[in-house]
Design an enzyme around this catalytic site. Structure first.
Site, PDB file in Angstrom:
ATOM      1  N   ARG A  94       0.839  -1.205   0.000  1.00 42.71           N
ATOM      2  CA  ARG A  94       0.000   0.000   0.000  1.00 42.71           C
ATOM      3  C   ARG A  94       0.876   1.259   0.000  1.00 42.71           C
ATOM      4  NH1 ARG A  94      -1.427   2.611   4.313  1.00 42.71           N
ATOM      5  NH2 ARG A  94      -0.639   0.946   5.629  1.00 42.71           N
ATOM      6  N   HIS A 170       3.701  -9.906  15.410  1.00 43.27           N
ATOM      7  CA  HIS A 170       3.492  -8.462  15.234  1.00 43.27           C
ATOM      8  C   HIS A 170       3.250  -7.810  16.597  1.00 43.27           C
ATOM      9  CE1 HIS A 170       2.549  -8.223  10.719  1.00 43.27           C
ATOM     10  NE2 HIS A 170       3.355  -7.204  10.960  1.00 43.27           N
TER      11      HIS A 170
HETATM   12  N1  PCA Z   1       6.060  -3.746   9.948  1.00 41.44           N
HETATM   13  C1  PCA Z   1       5.753  -3.818   8.530  1.00 41.44           C
HETATM   14  C2  PCA Z   1       7.092  -4.017   7.852  1.00 41.44           C
HETATM   15  C3  PCA Z   1       8.115  -3.650   8.863  1.00 41.44           C
HETATM   16  C4  PCA Z   1       7.395  -3.600  10.150  1.00 41.44           C
HETATM   17  O1  PCA Z   1       7.904  -3.458  11.259  1.00 41.44           O
HETATM   18  C5  PCA Z   1       4.700  -4.867   8.173  1.00 41.44           C
HETATM   19  O2  PCA Z   1       3.829  -5.157   9.014  1.00 41.44           O
HETATM   20  O3  PCA Z   1       4.712  -5.388   7.067  1.00 41.44           O
END
Ligand code: PCA
Length: 218
Positions: A94, A170
């Site tokens: 995006r 994440h």
């Molecule tokens: N988050 C991004 C790429 C690098 C990061 O820390 C992602 O969620 O793709």
């Protein structure tokens, strides 16, 4: 002669999208050099760039020959530590990456499988985090930006190494980042570091994942 300890590789990314820091790197670098269940933690920074991120990851795998790999990335807007279940074979950006590349609908590995599942025991990790009172969830998508790219590339690199477990986590913004994103949730760095330590420890001590439903949020 001392036998070197088995290693755990943790990766975090450099800042992207106008941020001045990336909580994933801030967190994993704090764990660099720690011992977790007899394993030595090694932290590496990856650039938020398609292609180069994976080349760096593969070099780090060759160099440190880890027994376990956990790649970590920022997911601004999420409120919990997200244990990613699946990586998909597509880049679809995006926004441009840190090198200005913005692939659309492109395979990460041409002819590769559509998806790879994590080989981390994510249900056991979710249970351990919840027991410790840490905010966590299972996520069914790591998106289609550089994090999913690295996650897919990691699982592809490990496809013939069943003895090496790997996956992706994440994490939310840090409180200082959330100030610039009104309404966005955040987690303190200490909470993220504690969560990652528990995620690593649980992977090292759990052979079979638990069967536990209701972890999904999406
Ligand atoms: N988050 C991004 C790429 C690098 C990061 O820390 C992602 O969620 O793709």
């Amino acid at each position: 002669m001392n036998t070197p300890l088995p290693r755990v590789l943790l990766t975090g990314f450099d800042p992207f999208g106008g941020e001045s820091l990336n909580p994933s790197w801030e967190a994993v670098r704090r764990l660099d050099g720690e011992l977790v269940h007899g394993h030595h933690v090694v932290a590496e920074q990856l650039p938020t760039c398609f292609g180069t991120s994976l080349r760096r990851l593969r070099a780090a795998l060759t160099r440190s020959k880890p027994a376990l790999v956990v790649c970590v990335g920022q997911a601004g807007g999420r409120s919990r530590v997200s244990l990613e279940r699946v990586a998909i074979n597509v880049d679809d950006a995006r926004i441009p990456d840190n090198a200005g590349k913005q692939p659309i609908d492109r395979a990460i590995v041409r002819g590769g499988p559509a998806a790879y599942f994590t080989s981390l025991p994510i249900k056991a990790q979710l249970a351990a985090l919840q027991k410790a009172g840490l905010p966590a969830e299972i996520s069914q998508t790591a998106g289609t930006f550089v994090c999913n790219h690295v996650f897919y590339g990691l699982m592809h690199a490990l496809r013939e190494k069943p003895q090496v477990r790997g996956g992706f986590v994440h994490i939310p913004f840090l409180p200082e980042q959330a100030v610039a994103h009104p309404g966005a949730p955040s987690l303190a760095l200490d909470t993220i570091v504690t969560s990652l330590r528990l995620i690593v420890g649980t992977a090292l001590t759990t052979r079979r994942d638990r069967r536990l439903g209701g972890g999904a949020t999406h």
